[in-house]
Write an enzyme that holds these catalytic residues in place. Structure first.
Site, PDB file in Angstrom:
ATOM      1  CG  ASP A  21      35.081  53.331  34.744  1.00  0.00           C
ATOM      2  OD1 ASP A  21      34.309  53.664  33.705  1.00  0.00           O
ATOM      3  OD2 ASP A  21      34.627  53.771  35.935  1.00  0.00           O
ATOM      4  CG  ASN A  23      32.128  55.711  31.618  1.00  0.00           C
ATOM      5  OD1 ASN A  23      32.426  55.053  32.407  1.00  0.00           O
ATOM      6  ND2 ASN A  23      31.024  55.328  30.574  1.00  0.00           N
ATOM      7  CG  ASP A  25      30.207  53.247  34.042  1.00  0.00           C
ATOM      8  OD1 ASP A  25      31.405  52.904  34.069  1.00  0.00           O
ATOM      9  OD2 ASP A  25      29.491  52.957  33.057  1.00  0.00           O
ATOM     10  CG  ASP A  29      34.761  51.945  29.593  1.00  0.00           C
ATOM     11  OD1 ASP A  29      36.028  52.063  29.460  1.00  0.00           O
ATOM     12  OD2 ASP A  29      34.253  52.893  30.615  1.00  0.00           O
ATOM     13  CG  ASP A  98      34.828  34.573  25.822  1.00  0.00           C
ATOM     14  OD1 ASP A  98      34.353  33.358  25.677  1.00  0.00           O
ATOM     15  OD2 ASP A  98      35.383  34.566  27.050  1.00  0.00           O
ATOM     16  CG  ASP A 199      31.570  30.098  27.717  1.00  0.00           C
ATOM     17  OD1 ASP A 199      32.430  30.327  28.735  1.00  0.00           O
ATOM     18  OD2 ASP A 199      30.349  29.808  28.051  1.00  0.00           O
ATOM     19  CD  GLU A 256      35.119  27.442  29.819  1.00  0.00           C
ATOM     20  OE1 GLU A 256      35.111  27.726  31.028  1.00  0.00           O
ATOM     21  OE2 GLU A 256      33.979  27.581  29.119  1.00  0.00           O
ATOM     22  CG  HIS A 329      36.329  34.695  33.429  1.00  0.00           C
ATOM     23  ND1 HIS A 329      37.278  34.008  32.384  1.00  0.00           N
ATOM     24  CD2 HIS A 329      35.156  34.274  33.351  1.00  0.00           C
ATOM     25  CE1 HIS A 329      36.322  33.205  31.639  1.00  0.00           C
ATOM     26  NE2 HIS A 329      35.127  33.307  32.175  1.00  0.00           N
ATOM     27  CG  ASP A 330      35.090  31.115  35.073  1.00  0.00           C
ATOM     28  OD1 ASP A 330      34.452  31.984  35.424  1.00  0.00           O
ATOM     29  OD2 ASP A 330      34.923  30.591  34.284  1.00  0.00           O
TER      30      ASP A 330
END
Length: 559
Positions: A21, A23, A25, A29, A98, A199, A256, A329-330
């Site tokens: 990150d 910034n 928040d 990003d 992706d 995907d 995928e 990520h899964d």
């Protein structure tokens, strides 16, 4: 076999929300990624696969896209993306995007129009059906729980959503829709990106009869997967996509594909098939799934894991190409899933990396894997963010009355948020990921497990991954050599050779916490041996027979 840059590459997956990150928040990003490009160059990877950064309401963390040619506000702007692409290319790193075109967001302009009326020009961009006797058109269950059909009162019909109800499935039978997708893909390729990770791309062709699915166990919904996975028009669609778009560029493509087998894998990736370069199959990460899938896991055997990986190695040996991965990520973190994240943490992380990277195929590293990030066990379900996990918990605990502690244990073991906690950059607050409040909590072990620490230690997991990547770059045998499994029946040792011309490499990996006796099979003949890589400081005096230490791995060059 034809040579290609994507066969010789190592890919690094970035899940932007959790990477860095810039910034404050609390959300990773594009500018955050830019600040870490030198770190990735140091690691030695060739390609970044960027999980979705498109405009999205974020129902499924960006896999619900409302504008394919715009950037999500939280991640930055298109100018930031252009800067990232240029910065990566300047460092010799390619970027693969992706591509999510099985479904869009229900907030995409196409769907907003589609639901207005039955005669809207965009109606047929999606899959609409009337109900049956007051019920949905089929009994199919959604991947995220509940029915895969959502009633829409505006037109008194249901639309199909294999995933969340905010992710309506696109209708690939519609040629106008397909052309719109190809135009969008071309726009990105003209911008200079280097390929697509697609995907659930083998879901885009459905059985147009829409039959009910089988009901298993205590499920109240049917399993419709055989009616929408690897459907009747899938090869026709992918060949058309290749002809209209992909064949015009020198790019990496990986599909995928849940539920794909070796024979189908050959069809998708065969060199004369004109479809895709490679596929992600899921058989090896489904090892240990129980009757209720991953949430009812049971003990697994090494022979099962070896059997699956070897079947794919042999199946795509001469035609097609394998993708190699433990993590994404899964999936839960590999050192927690297949290794030992306590006593033999570093040894097992290095062993698992060796086992994968020495096989034939293109290796994928998931962010944090190279520093040895582990699974997380948050105390409360309120600390979790993943839609699939939250839906499962709600259904199991609140609807079926299951023991919350048992359900939480299943989440600790296999939940997707294991992969989504922020990357641990250093030992400062929030692991250096953000100066704000992170969107999901950081794994509490960040003081011990972080990038700053491993970069300073020449014997760390990071530097071991760096060596593996370098070996692939410097030795053709690692990319193109023939694979052969040894000790097939061993439940402790994963051992194989790679062979190219007059060179042979022997790879030995122990999956045990105990000392294990290794014997070199009689058919392996050699005059001299050279240790290429290992995860212990000393090596055996002879390789004819010796004791492997817990999670030991050895790579020998035999001549």
């Amino acid at each position: 076999m034809e040579k290609a840059w994507w066969k010789e590459s190592v890919v690094y997956q970035i899940y932007p929300r959790s990477f860095m990150d810039s910034n404050g928040d609390g959300i990773g990003d594009l500018q955050g990624i830019i600040t870490k490009l030198d770190y990735l160059k140091e690691l030695g990877i060739d390609v970044i696969w960027l999980s979705p950064v498109y405009k999205s309401p974020n129902d499924d963390n960006g896999y619900d896209i409302s504008d394919y040619q715009n950037i999500m506000d939280e991640f930055g702007t298109m100018a930031d993306f252009d800067e990232l692409l240029q910065g990566a290319h300047d460092r010799g790193i390619k970027i693969v995007m992706d591509l999510v075109v099985n479904h869009s967001s229900d907030e995409h302009a196409w769907f907003v129009e589609s639901r207005k009326s039955k005669d809207n020009p965009f109606r047929d961009y999606y899959i609409w059906k009337p109900g049956k006797n007051g019920d949905p058109p089929t009994n199919w269950g959604s991947v995220f729980g509940g029915s895969s059909w959502q009633y829409d009162e505006t037109t008194n019909e249901y639309y199909l959503h294999i995933f969340s109800k905010k992710q309506p499935d696109l209708n690939w039978e519609n040629e106008t829709l397909r052309k719109a997708v190809y135009k969008m893909m071309t726009w990105w390729l003209e911008k200079g990106i280097d390929g697509f990770r697609m995907d659930v791309i083998n879901f885009i062709s459905k059985d147009s009869r829409y039959p009910d699915g089988e009901v298993h166990g205590e499920n109240k919904y049917g399993d419709g997967s055989k009616h929408f996975m690897n459907g009747p028009g899938i090869h026709e669609f992918l060949q058309e996509m290749n002809k209209e778009v992909l064949s015009k560029y020198d790019v990496l493509t990986v599909g995928e594909m849940p539920g794909v087998d070796v024979e189908q894998g050959k069809l998708y990736t065969g060199e004369d098939r004109n479809e895709l370069n490679m596929v992600f199959q899921f058989e090896h990460v489904d090892v240990g799934n129980g009757p209720g899938g991953k949430w009812t896991s049971q003990p697994w055997k090494l022979t099962e894991l070896k059997g699956i990986l070897t079947k794919w190695q042999y199946g795509l040996a001469d035609d097609g190409w394998n993708s190699l991965y433990w993590n994404n990520h899964d999936q839960p973190r590999v050192v927690s899933r297949f290794g030992h994240d306590k006593e033999y943490y570093e040894k097992s992380a290095k062993m698992l990396a060796t086992c994968l990277h020495m096989m034939k195929g293109t290796p994928y590293i998931y962010q944090g894997e190279e520093i040895g990030m582990t699974n997380v066990a948050f105390e409360s379900i309120d600390d979790y963010r993943d839609l699939e996990t939250l839906n499962m918990y709600n259904e199991a605990v609140n609807e079926l009355g299951k023991d919350p502690n048992k359900v939480m244990r299943a989440i600790y073991e296999r939940g997707r948020d294991n992969a989504r906690t922020p990357v641990q950059w250093d030992d400062t607050e929030n692991a250096g990921f953000t100066t704000g409040t992170p969107w999901i909590s950081v794994n509490p072990n960040y003081k011990e497990v972080n990038a700053k620490r491993v970069l300073q230690d020449p014997n760390s997991i990071f530097h071991y991954y760096k060596k593996l990547i370098q070996l692939r770059k410097e030795n053709e045998i690692v990319v193109y050599g023939k694979f052969e499994l040894l000790h097939e029946d061993s439940e402790e040792i994963f051992c194989y050779t790679r062979e190219l011309r007059n060179e042979k490499w022997l790879i030995v990996c122990s999956f045990s916490t105990e000392l294990v006796k290794f014997e070199l099979p009689n058919q392996i003949k050699y005059q001299s041996k050279q240790l290429v890589l290992g995860n212990y400081e000393d090596e055996p005096i002879t390789i004819e027979t010796f004791e492997l230490k817990p999670y030991q791995t050895l790579v020998y060059k035999l001549t």
